[in-house]
Design a protein around this motif. Sequence first.
Motif, PDB file in Angstrom:
ATOM      1  N   SER A 193       0.838  -1.185   0.000  1.00  0.00           N
ATOM      2  CA  SER A 193       0.000   0.000   0.000  1.00  0.00           C
ATOM      3  C   SER A 193       0.873   1.233   0.000  1.00  0.00           C
ATOM      4  O   SER A 193       1.964   1.235   0.568  1.00  0.00           O
ATOM      5  CB  SER A 193      -0.898   0.009   1.246  1.00  0.00           C
ATOM      6  OG  SER A 193      -1.455   1.281   1.458  1.00  0.00           O
ATOM      7  N   GLN A 232      -1.809  -5.098   3.615  1.00  0.00           N
ATOM      8  CA  GLN A 232      -2.883  -4.293   3.039  1.00  0.00           C
ATOM      9  C   GLN A 232      -4.052  -4.180   4.017  1.00  0.00           C
ATOM     10  O   GLN A 232      -4.641  -3.109   4.189  1.00  0.00           O
ATOM     11  CB  GLN A 232      -3.356  -4.913   1.725  1.00  0.00           C
ATOM     12  CG  GLN A 232      -2.424  -4.647   0.550  1.00  0.00           C
ATOM     13  CD  GLN A 232      -2.989  -5.196  -0.747  1.00  0.00           C
ATOM     14  OE1 GLN A 232      -3.688  -6.214  -0.754  1.00  0.00           O
ATOM     15  NE2 GLN A 232      -2.686  -4.553  -1.843  1.00  0.00           N
ATOM     16  N   ASN A 233      -4.382  -5.282   4.653  1.00  0.00           N
ATOM     17  CA  ASN A 233      -5.496  -5.274   5.609  1.00  0.00           C
ATOM     18  C   ASN A 233      -5.155  -4.473   6.866  1.00  0.00           C
ATOM     19  O   ASN A 233      -6.006  -3.774   7.415  1.00  0.00           O
ATOM     20  CB  ASN A 233      -5.870  -6.707   5.992  1.00  0.00           C
ATOM     21  CG  ASN A 233      -6.693  -7.402   4.926  1.00  0.00           C
ATOM     22  OD1 ASN A 233      -7.898  -7.190   4.816  1.00  0.00           O
ATOM     23  ND2 ASN A 233      -6.045  -8.232   4.125  1.00  0.00           N
ATOM     24  N   ASP A 254     -10.143   1.627   9.872  1.00  0.00           N
ATOM     25  CA  ASP A 254     -11.497   1.279  10.320  1.00  0.00           C
ATOM     26  C   ASP A 254     -11.548  -0.134  10.893  1.00  0.00           C
ATOM     27  O   ASP A 254     -12.338  -0.421  11.803  1.00  0.00           O
ATOM     28  CB  ASP A 254     -12.486   1.393   9.158  1.00  0.00           C
ATOM     29  CG  ASP A 254     -12.742   2.838   8.769  1.00  0.00           C
ATOM     30  OD1 ASP A 254     -12.666   3.701   9.656  1.00  0.00           O
ATOM     31  OD2 ASP A 254     -12.999   3.102   7.589  1.00  0.00           O
ATOM     32  N   GLN A 255     -10.723  -1.015  10.346  1.00  0.00           N
ATOM     33  CA  GLN A 255     -10.699  -2.401  10.794  1.00  0.00           C
ATOM     34  C   GLN A 255      -9.993  -2.531  12.142  1.00  0.00           C
ATOM     35  O   GLN A 255     -10.356  -3.359  12.978  1.00  0.00           O
ATOM     36  CB  GLN A 255      -9.988  -3.256   9.728  1.00  0.00           C
ATOM     37  CG  GLN A 255     -10.123  -4.748   9.923  1.00  0.00           C
ATOM     38  CD  GLN A 255      -9.733  -5.516   8.678  1.00  0.00           C
ATOM     39  OE1 GLN A 255     -10.272  -5.299   7.586  1.00  0.00           O
ATOM     40  NE2 GLN A 255      -8.779  -6.405   8.821  1.00  0.00           N
ATOM     41  N   CYS A 312      -3.400  -1.921   7.022  1.00  0.00           N
ATOM     42  CA  CYS A 312      -3.390  -0.496   6.684  1.00  0.00           C
ATOM     43  C   CYS A 312      -4.784   0.128   6.728  1.00  0.00           C
ATOM     44  O   CYS A 312      -4.932   1.319   6.450  1.00  0.00           O
ATOM     45  CB  CYS A 312      -2.792  -0.289   5.291  1.00  0.00           C
ATOM     46  SG  CYS A 312      -1.011  -0.479   5.235  1.00  0.00           S
ATOM     47  N   LYS A 313      -5.805  -0.656   7.064  1.00  0.00           N
ATOM     48  CA  LYS A 313      -7.170  -0.142   7.110  1.00  0.00           C
ATOM     49  C   LYS A 313      -7.525   0.264   8.536  1.00  0.00           C
ATOM     50  O   LYS A 313      -7.814  -0.590   9.385  1.00  0.00           O
ATOM     51  CB  LYS A 313      -8.149  -1.212   6.607  1.00  0.00           C
ATOM     52  CG  LYS A 313      -7.885  -1.642   5.165  1.00  0.00           C
ATOM     53  CD  LYS A 313      -8.776  -2.811   4.771  1.00  0.00           C
ATOM     54  CE  LYS A 313      -8.476  -3.259   3.347  1.00  0.00           C
ATOM     55  NZ  LYS A 313      -9.298  -4.444   2.966  1.00  0.00           N
ATOM     56  N   ASP A 355      -3.485   9.884  10.882  1.00  0.00           N
ATOM     57  CA  ASP A 355      -4.665   9.173  10.384  1.00  0.00           C
ATOM     58  C   ASP A 355      -5.945   9.766  10.989  1.00  0.00           C
ATOM     59  O   ASP A 355      -6.069   9.872  12.215  1.00  0.00           O
ATOM     60  CB  ASP A 355      -4.583   7.692  10.739  1.00  0.00           C
ATOM     61  CG  ASP A 355      -5.777   6.929  10.208  1.00  0.00           C
ATOM     62  OD1 ASP A 355      -5.787   6.600   9.019  1.00  0.00           O
ATOM     63  OD2 ASP A 355      -6.720   6.701  10.998  1.00  0.00           O
TER      64      ASP A 355
END
Length: 329
Positions: A8, A140-141, A146-147, A143-144, A92
């Motif tokens: 990412s 990648q996950n 919200d998760q 870097c989210k 962020d």
Amino acid sequence: IDSHLTASPQIALQRTYEMTQQETNTQWSCDFCGTENSAVTGCCMVCNTIRGSGKIPRVSSKKFFQEKFDGVASRTGPETMRETLIIDQFKDPVLQTLIQQEGTCSAICGYLSPAVAEELCGFVPEDGKMTQAAVNQMLQNLCKPDQLAPKVLEVMRYISSDRKKYIAANPADFSEGKEKANYMKAWVANYEISDFLQHKWGANNQAGSRIHFIRAVQLAELVVATHEEKQRIEEEERKFEGDVFFMDGPSLDDNRKFVSCAEWLRNRNMEDNLGKMFIIDLKGHFATFCMLEVDGAPTLLLINTHEPLYIDNAMSAASFDFLVHGKAP
């Protein structure tokens, strides 16, 4: 720069050092305090003295480390240490919203590192064996935001609740409103991460048995520590006096315990660390290690939430020797 870790654009810092067994076997003694240090660090892990100079630096040892070890990334070695930035805690917007909502300090690495460790348990197989493609997908996950946010919020609310209980039990220590506000917004302390881990993972289970805490010995900070932190440092760390760090993690009897590095290493080898997560106190910042075997290569992955590079940190180098080569610092 490690071209393989391109999951990412948010992963701004990606770097690999491959160190041979011979390179990491050689230790050096600090000219200032006499501490034995890992060969891969450019400054003393205890007093921060620059290697070979006898002088304590006013700036980071990063320049020294990069000048000496920039070529290491291209060498062939049996083990690898990598660092990746998954999210910037100071920029962020999702994390900034949590900070405002919960009234925490601006530096939230102490809340993020346990959350990242738990999140990793959902991606890393128990044997730690992954392909490079699977690692990229995992990053990648991660870097989210919200998760990750629900797990961060859980840590924030646990520590906030615990601090409120301490204030209520010790009203004489908080006679002024400012003192209460400062206590509630203080940086996360090591003992608070240990308490959260005990609260959530005290009874051994599939995830909790994989999460450990490499906890720095902070006896030198007793002169400035206050309130519960001062008490807990004295109670929990005195027996580790002289050590660089100790381990907080699950043991064979299903309870989390504090043990010395030497005791923790007993009957363990590098393969036992595969698939495990290690929250790390880098002395001023918290991050999370993950021990993997990526396409057959042992890989210690440092997952960071702050922009400066920490792979050259003395605690990172000591942890590499500890987790990969079984050497107590």
